[in-house]
Scaffold this active site. Structure first.
Site, PDB file in Angstrom:
ATOM      1  N   CYS A   2      46.743  -9.644  40.617  1.00 14.66           N
ATOM      2  CA  CYS A   2      47.371 -10.418  39.560  1.00 14.66           C
ATOM      3  C   CYS A   2      47.620  -9.558  38.318  1.00 14.66           C
ATOM      4  O   CYS A   2      46.702  -8.978  37.760  1.00 14.66           O
ATOM      5  CB  CYS A   2      46.555 -11.630  39.158  1.00 14.66           C
ATOM      6  SG  CYS A   2      46.402 -12.839  40.462  1.00 14.66           S
ATOM      7  N   ARG A  30      49.373  -3.219  40.857  1.00 19.35           N
ATOM      8  CA  ARG A  30      48.109  -3.916  41.040  1.00 19.35           C
ATOM      9  C   ARG A  30      48.078  -4.699  42.353  1.00 19.35           C
ATOM     10  O   ARG A  30      47.017  -5.063  42.825  1.00 19.35           O
ATOM     11  CB  ARG A  30      47.855  -4.870  39.859  1.00 19.35           C
ATOM     12  CG  ARG A  30      47.681  -4.158  38.530  1.00 19.35           C
ATOM     13  CD  ARG A  30      47.588  -5.140  37.400  1.00 19.35           C
ATOM     14  NE  ARG A  30      46.354  -5.893  37.397  1.00 19.35           N
ATOM     15  CZ  ARG A  30      45.244  -5.518  36.793  1.00 19.35           C
ATOM     16  NH1 ARG A  30      45.207  -4.382  36.134  1.00 19.35           N
ATOM     17  NH2 ARG A  30      44.161  -6.260  36.836  1.00 19.35           N
ATOM     18  N   TRP A  78      48.492 -12.445  43.276  1.00 20.84           N
ATOM     19  CA  TRP A  78      47.937 -12.055  44.579  1.00 20.84           C
ATOM     20  C   TRP A  78      47.200 -13.286  45.079  1.00 20.84           C
ATOM     21  O   TRP A  78      46.194 -13.690  44.501  1.00 20.84           O
ATOM     22  CB  TRP A  78      46.993 -10.861  44.398  1.00 20.84           C
ATOM     23  CG  TRP A  78      46.560 -10.217  45.670  1.00 20.84           C
ATOM     24  CD1 TRP A  78      47.212  -9.240  46.363  1.00 20.84           C
ATOM     25  CD2 TRP A  78      45.352 -10.475  46.397  1.00 20.84           C
ATOM     26  NE1 TRP A  78      46.495  -8.884  47.473  1.00 20.84           N
ATOM     27  CE2 TRP A  78      45.354  -9.623  47.517  1.00 20.84           C
ATOM     28  CE3 TRP A  78      44.283 -11.336  46.215  1.00 20.84           C
ATOM     29  CZ2 TRP A  78      44.324  -9.612  48.450  1.00 20.84           C
ATOM     30  CZ3 TRP A  78      43.251 -11.338  47.142  1.00 20.84           C
ATOM     31  CH2 TRP A  78      43.280 -10.478  48.248  1.00 20.84           C
ATOM     32  N   ASN A 105      44.488 -15.073  36.094  1.00 25.33           N
ATOM     33  CA  ASN A 105      43.981 -14.086  37.050  1.00 25.33           C
ATOM     34  C   ASN A 105      42.519 -14.422  37.283  1.00 25.33           C
ATOM     35  O   ASN A 105      41.803 -14.734  36.333  1.00 25.33           O
ATOM     36  CB  ASN A 105      44.114 -12.677  36.458  1.00 25.33           C
ATOM     37  CG  ASN A 105      43.487 -11.614  37.344  1.00 25.33           C
ATOM     38  OD1 ASN A 105      43.328 -11.819  38.553  1.00 25.33           O
ATOM     39  ND2 ASN A 105      43.129 -10.488  36.753  1.00 25.33           N
ATOM     40  N   GLY A 106      42.061 -14.370  38.535  1.00 26.63           N
ATOM     41  CA  GLY A 106      40.651 -14.670  38.818  1.00 26.63           C
ATOM     42  C   GLY A 106      40.537 -15.909  39.684  1.00 26.63           C
ATOM     43  O   GLY A 106      41.507 -16.358  40.289  1.00 26.63           O
ATOM     44  N   GLU A 488      36.954   8.721  54.245  1.00 25.17           N
ATOM     45  CA  GLU A 488      38.089   8.574  53.334  1.00 25.17           C
ATOM     46  C   GLU A 488      39.411   8.836  54.071  1.00 25.17           C
ATOM     47  O   GLU A 488      40.401   8.129  53.861  1.00 25.17           O
ATOM     48  CB  GLU A 488      37.912   9.533  52.140  1.00 25.17           C
ATOM     49  CG  GLU A 488      39.092   9.657  51.206  1.00 25.17           C
ATOM     50  CD  GLU A 488      39.476   8.363  50.478  1.00 25.17           C
ATOM     51  OE1 GLU A 488      38.808   7.339  50.679  1.00 25.17           O
ATOM     52  OE2 GLU A 488      40.482   8.386  49.755  1.00 25.17           O
ATOM     53  N   LYS A 492      42.400   6.077  54.339  1.00 22.92           N
ATOM     54  CA  LYS A 492      43.776   6.333  53.892  1.00 22.92           C
ATOM     55  C   LYS A 492      44.763   5.961  55.001  1.00 22.92           C
ATOM     56  O   LYS A 492      45.791   5.365  54.751  1.00 22.92           O
ATOM     57  CB  LYS A 492      43.986   7.816  53.526  1.00 22.92           C
ATOM     58  CG  LYS A 492      43.335   8.283  52.243  1.00 22.92           C
ATOM     59  CD  LYS A 492      43.993   7.824  50.969  1.00 22.92           C
ATOM     60  CE  LYS A 492      43.432   6.540  50.447  1.00 22.92           C
ATOM     61  NZ  LYS A 492      42.304   6.509  49.619  1.00 22.92           N
ATOM     62  N   GLU A 495      44.933   2.057  55.471  1.00 26.00           N
ATOM     63  CA  GLU A 495      45.601   1.262  54.442  1.00 26.00           C
ATOM     64  C   GLU A 495      47.078   1.622  54.286  1.00 26.00           C
ATOM     65  O   GLU A 495      47.879   0.761  53.946  1.00 26.00           O
ATOM     66  CB  GLU A 495      44.852   1.289  53.103  1.00 26.00           C
ATOM     67  CG  GLU A 495      44.713   2.618  52.441  1.00 26.00           C
ATOM     68  CD  GLU A 495      43.913   2.529  51.139  1.00 26.00           C
ATOM     69  OE1 GLU A 495      43.735   1.450  50.582  1.00 26.00           O
ATOM     70  OE2 GLU A 495      43.450   3.602  50.673  1.00 26.00           O
ATOM     71  N   HIS A 511      26.098   9.458  70.230  1.00 28.47           N
ATOM     72  CA  HIS A 511      25.374   8.184  70.260  1.00 28.47           C
ATOM     73  C   HIS A 511      26.318   7.011  70.471  1.00 28.47           C
ATOM     74  O   HIS A 511      25.935   5.866  70.255  1.00 28.47           O
ATOM     75  CB  HIS A 511      24.568   8.011  68.970  1.00 28.47           C
ATOM     76  CG  HIS A 511      23.579   9.116  68.765  1.00 28.47           C
ATOM     77  ND1 HIS A 511      22.382   9.179  69.438  1.00 28.47           N
ATOM     78  CD2 HIS A 511      23.645  10.245  68.006  1.00 28.47           C
ATOM     79  CE1 HIS A 511      21.736  10.281  69.092  1.00 28.47           C
ATOM     80  NE2 HIS A 511      22.492  10.947  68.217  1.00 28.47           N
ATOM     81  N   LYS A 614      45.571  -3.151  43.861  1.00 23.83           N
ATOM     82  CA  LYS A 614      44.987  -1.967  43.246  1.00 23.83           C
ATOM     83  C   LYS A 614      43.637  -2.289  42.611  1.00 23.83           C
ATOM     84  O   LYS A 614      42.669  -1.565  42.778  1.00 23.83           O
ATOM     85  CB  LYS A 614      45.950  -1.412  42.183  1.00 23.83           C
ATOM     86  CG  LYS A 614      45.471  -0.139  41.501  1.00 23.83           C
ATOM     87  CD  LYS A 614      45.469   1.019  42.449  1.00 23.83           C
ATOM     88  CE  LYS A 614      44.968   2.309  41.830  1.00 23.83           C
ATOM     89  NZ  LYS A 614      44.569   3.280  42.857  1.00 23.83           N
TER      90      LYS A 614
HETATM   91  O1  M6R Z   1      39.061   0.487  41.072  1.00 25.85           O
HETATM   92  P1  M6R Z   1      37.964   0.855  42.002  1.00 25.85           P
HETATM   93  O2  M6R Z   1      37.725   2.313  42.102  1.00 25.85           O
HETATM   94  O3  M6R Z   1      36.683   0.090  41.718  1.00 25.85           O
HETATM   95  O4  M6R Z   1      38.454   0.355  43.439  1.00 25.85           O
HETATM   96  C1  M6R Z   1      37.599   0.408  44.538  1.00 25.85           C
HETATM   97  C2  M6R Z   1      38.359   0.200  45.822  1.00 25.85           C
HETATM   98  O5  M6R Z   1      38.962  -1.074  45.834  1.00 25.85           O
HETATM   99  C3  M6R Z   1      39.451   1.255  46.031  1.00 25.85           C
HETATM  100  O6  M6R Z   1      38.924   2.543  46.035  1.00 25.85           O
HETATM  101  C4  M6R Z   1      40.175   0.998  47.365  1.00 25.85           C
HETATM  102  O7  M6R Z   1      39.326   1.233  48.436  1.00 25.85           O
HETATM  103  C5  M6R Z   1      41.431   1.864  47.450  1.00 25.85           C
HETATM  104  N1  M6R Z   1      42.543   1.075  47.895  1.00 25.85           N
HETATM  105  C6  M6R Z   1      41.302   2.998  48.384  1.00 25.85           C
HETATM  106  O8  M6R Z   1      42.453   3.766  48.497  1.00 25.85           O
END
Ligand code: M6R
Length: 619
Positions: A2, A30, A78, A105-106, A488, A492, A495, A511, A614
């Protein structure tokens, strides 16, 4: 999640709609699935809203233009309560006279009960949202108070949950009222005009002067004035600050996507985060920390709380902090920490890592830690965000604005900040690594150039990615600090490219995960430097042989000059030599480029992947 924009300026000329639409487009990053705007138009408020991207709203505004106005609000939604439809999009109307609209928002957690009461009173709802409840409540309160600020103040008393609310009323032209609890809202200060936004990106095209709000505050903006009161009605003052990046920093700068630009920003992100942390002898100085040296010396446990990519930065930090300080360090997903019974006390340092500083799960973990008596330190990239403000101390990363949903430069900056923190704790506490802090800092200073070298040598990685556009699953293996890098790399790819991807600790392979290996299965392996202790390098080389023997296609990330991997690698991706603990700052980069290129080859929107936001500002 949002995006919220509010604007008041001169009525004649009426640029509210343009300012609000520009703000919304800057907040697109966002994450959202519908959008809407409202402007004051004489004795009523007019709205336009559409499901989908801003282009749909722009088209609707083309078909049915809004009048010029000096007062407006806008929202990117969102979806949480109710699907992403035109009807559920914000703004929502309160009452029946068309004079009040509100955006939010929220999540209003007690909205069922409030909605039931309103239904009993004969209120007719047009949407399935929790927000509409707040709109009707504010309209009802306005009917008796005839003052939007006071009406808002009365309503927030009955709302539970986290929220930012913005409202306008046709009987109060030139006024926008905002309220915030555990959800972001900042004020932009202009000349004869003022702004509200979820973050400064909303108004960075107009002003770089901002005002930070505390929790549980209500702000009223007019073209000439900004006034703040607490939810208890007491006058309060926001904290002014200057935004030290400009609009260009939040633009693509010639790259096709924000993500590509942000990958290229990484040498600067790391260099800027390192800037000003050492004195002339190379010892760390941490003027900005608000926890005393004595309190830090007394720390006997570090607990890192974070989500997603930030949690992988925390996993890297664990290796460094324990190694350099000998203080036990745990890393926990913030949403898990919050809902169990963690063992923390006054000597525990709870370190939160968050790019946005607004992630609700992380914020709640910080508050929980605080309630349990722990010291809290925030590593954050966003000045004035909620998490640093709710923490005892803050260590800002200086990655600049990160717009793409997938975190890249923020991750490297977070790791860098964790190293700084680890070295500082080591220096404070004496011990064997205290004297080595300047040498490690020196190594760190060389990392930005090395990142640039990696970025400049990614052509083959891009080719591999394009070639693999139809791949259905990719595995990532790493040991030691290479393990979080593997996690990580997998995140990537999930997502951005919507490909099934898993990161494993290479030692775990036998394992279970080795059962996944079949002929042609692509596996990235992050190989530790040959200098690593405990024969780690040799062990990973053995892991590569084990999967190769079972038909895996091995994509190996290894240090320049590491020839031991060559016979077992289908592809070798080189990174410059660097001390083992610092290697994630280099080995992560090819995995970012790989995911970006593969997603692009699939024709996907890399900056705003589906379903993601975001800033995850709801639990
Ligand atoms: O704003 P933040 O660093 O707290 O966000 C944490 C996660 O939501 C953020 O790192 C998310 O996993 C990303 N989309 C990863 O690319």
């Amino acid at each position: 999640m949002c995006g919220i924009v509010g604007y008041v300026g001169p009525d004649n000329g009426g640029k509210a709609l343009d300012v609000v639409m520009e703000g919304l487009s800057r907040l697109e990053y966002r994450g959202y699935d519908s959008a809407g705007v409202a402007v004051l138009a004489g004795d009523h408020v007019e709205t336009r809203k559409r499901a989908g991207k801003l282009a749909n709203l722009t088209a609707a505004l083309g078909d049915s233009p809004l009048p010029a106005s000096g007062t407006g609000i806008g929202h990117t939604r969102w979806a949480t309560h109710g699907g992403p439809t035109d009807q559920n999009a914000h703004p929502h109307r309160g009452g029946t006279d068309g004079k009040l609209v509100l955006i939010h928002n929220g999540i209003i957690e007690n909205f069922h009960a409030l909605r039931a009461e309103l239904l009993e009173d004969g209120v007719v709802f047009e949407s399935e949202t929790d927000t509409e409840v707040a709109a009707h409540l504010v309209a009802r309160a306005y009917a008796t108070t005839h003052d939007l600020t006071e009406a808002m103040r009365q309503v927030v008393q009955v709302l539970e949950g986290a929220f930012t609310l913005l409202a306008v009323h046709a009987d109060q032209p030139g006024v926008v009222v905002g309220a915030r609890r555990n959800s972001p809202l900042v004020v932009g200060l202009g000349e004869g005009e003022n702004f509200l936004g979820s973050d400064v990106a909303a108004f960075i095209g107009s002003t770089r002067e901002a005002l930070e709000l505390e929790q549980d505050q209500i702000v009223t903006i007019t073209p000439e004035r900004v006034s703040v009161v607490g939810f208890d009605g007491r006058p309060a003052a926001g904290k002014p600050y200057h935004v030290d990046w400009d609009a260009a920093a939040a633009e693509k700068g010639g790259f096709d996507t924000f993500m590509e630009k942000e990958i290229h920003d990484q040498p600067h992100a790391v260099a800027d985060t390192l800037l000003g942390r050492t004195d002339e002898d190379g010892h760390l100085v941490m003027d900005e920390l608000r926890i005393s040296e004595d309190d830090l010396r007394a720390v006997d446990k570090v607990v890192i709380v974070a989500c997603g990519t930030a949690s992988y930065a925390g996993m890297v930090a664990k290796y460094a902090i324990e190694r350099w300080t000998r203080i036990p360090c745990e890393v926990e997903l913030a949403h898990e920490f919050r809902y169990r019974d963690p063992v923390v006390d006054g000597n525990t340092l709870v370190v939160s890592i968050s790019q946005s500083g607004e992630t609700m799960d992380t914020l709640m973990a910080v508050k929980h830690a605080h309630d349990l008596g722990a010291r809290t330190l925030s590593i954050c990239n966003t000045h004035g965000a909620t998490i640093p403000r709710e923490s005892d101390a803050v260590l800002y990363t200086h990655a600049g604005p990160e717009i793409a949903v997938a975190s890249t430069k923020a991750f490297l900056a977070q790791i860098t900040a964790c190293y700084i923190l680890g070295l500082y704790l080591a220096q404070l506490r004496g011990g064997v690594f205290a004297d080595q802090a300047p040498a490690v800092m020196k190594e760190l200073q060389q990392v930005p150039d090395k990142i640039q070298t990696v970025i400049d040598s990614m052509d083959r990685v891009r080719e591999i990615a394009r070639f693999m556009a139809d791949t259905r699953a990719v595995l990532f293996l790493g040991r030691h600090v290479g393990f979080p890098v593997a996690m990580e790399g997998a995140l990537k790819l999930k997502e951005l490219a919507y490909i099934h991807a898993e990161g494993f600790a290479a030692g775990e392979l036998k394992h279970g995960p080795i059962a996944l290996i079949e002929p042609g299965q692509p596996v990235f392996v992050i190989v530790p430097t040959p200098d690593s202790e405990h024969g780690l390098h040799g062990k990973v080389v053995s892991n590569i042989q084990e999967i190769r023997a079972r038909g895996a296609r091995t994509l190996v990330i290894a240090e320049e000059g590491d020839e031991a991997v060559v016979p077992f690698a289908d592809e070798v991706i080189r990174v410059p030599a660097t001390p083992p603990l610092l290697a994630p700052l280099l080995t992560t980069v090819p995995l970012q480029v790989f995911a970006l290129e593969l997603a692009t080859a699939k024709g996907l929107d890399v900056d705003q992947p589906r379903n993601l936001a975001k800033s995850v500002t709801v639990e």
